[in-house]
Motif scaffolding. Sequence first.
Motif, short mmCIF file in Angstrom:
data_model
loop_
_atom_site.label_atom_id
_atom_site.label_comp_id
_atom_site.label_asym_id
_atom_site.label_seq_id
_atom_site.Cartn_x
_atom_site.Cartn_y
_atom_site.Cartn_z
N GLU A 194 9.33 -1.88 -4.11
CA GLU A 194 8.20 -2.00 -3.18
C GLU A 194 7.66 -0.61 -2.85
O GLU A 194 8.42 0.36 -2.83
CB GLU A 194 8.64 -2.68 -1.87
CG GLU A 194 9.09 -4.11 -2.03
CD GLU A 194 9.47 -4.75 -0.70
OE1 GLU A 194 9.11 -4.17 0.36
OE2 GLU A 194 10.12 -5.80 -0.72
N TYR A 195 6.35 -0.54 -2.60
CA TYR A 195 5.75 0.67 -2.07
C TYR A 195 5.59 0.50 -0.56
O TYR A 195 5.38 -0.62 -0.09
CB TYR A 195 4.37 0.91 -2.69
CG TYR A 195 4.40 1.25 -4.16
CD1 TYR A 195 4.77 2.51 -4.59
CD2 TYR A 195 4.05 0.29 -5.11
CE1 TYR A 195 4.80 2.82 -5.94
CE2 TYR A 195 4.07 0.60 -6.47
CZ TYR A 195 4.44 1.86 -6.88
OH TYR A 195 4.46 2.17 -8.21
N GLY A 196 5.67 1.58 0.17
CA GLY A 196 5.50 1.47 1.61
C GLY A 196 5.14 2.81 2.24
O GLY A 196 5.46 3.87 1.70
N SER A 197 4.47 2.74 3.37
CA SER A 197 4.13 3.94 4.14
C SER A 197 3.97 3.53 5.60
O SER A 197 3.49 2.43 5.90
CB SER A 197 2.83 4.57 3.63
OG SER A 197 2.43 5.64 4.48
N ARG A 198 4.35 4.43 6.49
CA ARG A 198 4.19 4.15 7.92
C ARG A 198 2.81 4.57 8.44
O ARG A 198 2.51 4.38 9.60
CB ARG A 198 5.29 4.84 8.72
CG ARG A 198 5.23 6.34 8.78
CD ARG A 198 6.33 6.90 9.68
NE ARG A 198 7.63 6.50 9.21
CZ ARG A 198 8.60 7.36 8.87
NH1 ARG A 198 8.38 8.65 8.95
NH2 ARG A 198 9.76 6.94 8.46
N TYR A 199 1.99 5.15 7.56
CA TYR A 199 0.71 5.67 7.98
C TYR A 199 -0.41 4.67 7.68
O TYR A 199 -0.55 4.18 6.56
CB TYR A 199 0.42 7.01 7.31
CG TYR A 199 1.50 8.02 7.59
CD1 TYR A 199 1.70 8.52 8.88
CD2 TYR A 199 2.36 8.44 6.58
CE1 TYR A 199 2.70 9.43 9.14
CE2 TYR A 199 3.38 9.35 6.85
CZ TYR A 199 3.54 9.84 8.14
OH TYR A 199 4.55 10.73 8.38
N LEU A 200 -1.24 4.42 8.68
CA LEU A 200 -2.30 3.41 8.59
C LEU A 200 -3.27 3.72 7.46
O LEU A 200 -3.72 2.80 6.76
CB LEU A 200 -3.04 3.32 9.92
CG LEU A 200 -4.19 2.31 9.98
CD1 LEU A 200 -3.65 0.90 9.75
CD2 LEU A 200 -4.90 2.40 11.35
N ILE A 201 -3.58 4.98 7.24
CA ILE A 201 -4.57 5.35 6.23
C ILE A 201 -4.13 4.90 4.83
O ILE A 201 -4.96 4.63 3.96
CB ILE A 201 -4.85 6.87 6.24
CG1 ILE A 201 -6.07 7.19 5.37
CG2 ILE A 201 -3.62 7.64 5.77
CD1 ILE A 201 -6.52 8.63 5.48
#
Length: 204
Positions: A194-201
């Motif tokens: 999975e790909y993931g990021s905590r940043y909204l952008i």
Amino acid sequence: MIEKNKKEKFLLGSQKKPKHGDFSSEIAINDPKNKFILNHIRNKEVLDIGCVNHNPLNHQSKYWLHKLLHKYSKNVLGLDLSKEGVEYLNSIGYKVIHADAENFDLNKTFDVIVAGDIIEHLNNPGEFLESCKRHMDKNSKLLITTPNPWYWKCFLKVFLFGFYETNAEHTCWFDPITLEQLLTRYNLKMLNFEYGSRYLIDKI
């Protein structure tokens, strides 16, 4: 105060300032990385490799993975190469051993082995996988998280500046294809990624 071990000159964590803005007694369970890990470790026997997370003062961060494992797993043992970091975490109540991720033998197996952003730091990822396999049975899972080399900010910085300045401790990049090819050489199978990021952008 924690000083850098002179014998481990490439361990720069104790020199890096902790992110005080992330300090909280709460755990960010909705953070994509924490959420992914949480789905696999509830009520499990867990080994957490590389748990110090650079500066051990980061144990106060709401994103500190080991805090999540400590709260939600059945039992968790941490492992890290930073001797000072291990001693510090043990002194505040965590259970962590000083060992090399590329060559360790604890004479037991775990339901889940968590390797949070550690594989890109290693001299020999293959030896790391062999060590992990010694601690896995047929039902065990190995959870690996690692930075995405195709992240758009990487491309932008290369375009603007001609290079991407990465963490000084990193030795390599992995994407899903190269990681799967490495795992196959050691008779391990990638079940999903999975790909993931905590940043909204990054979610737009």
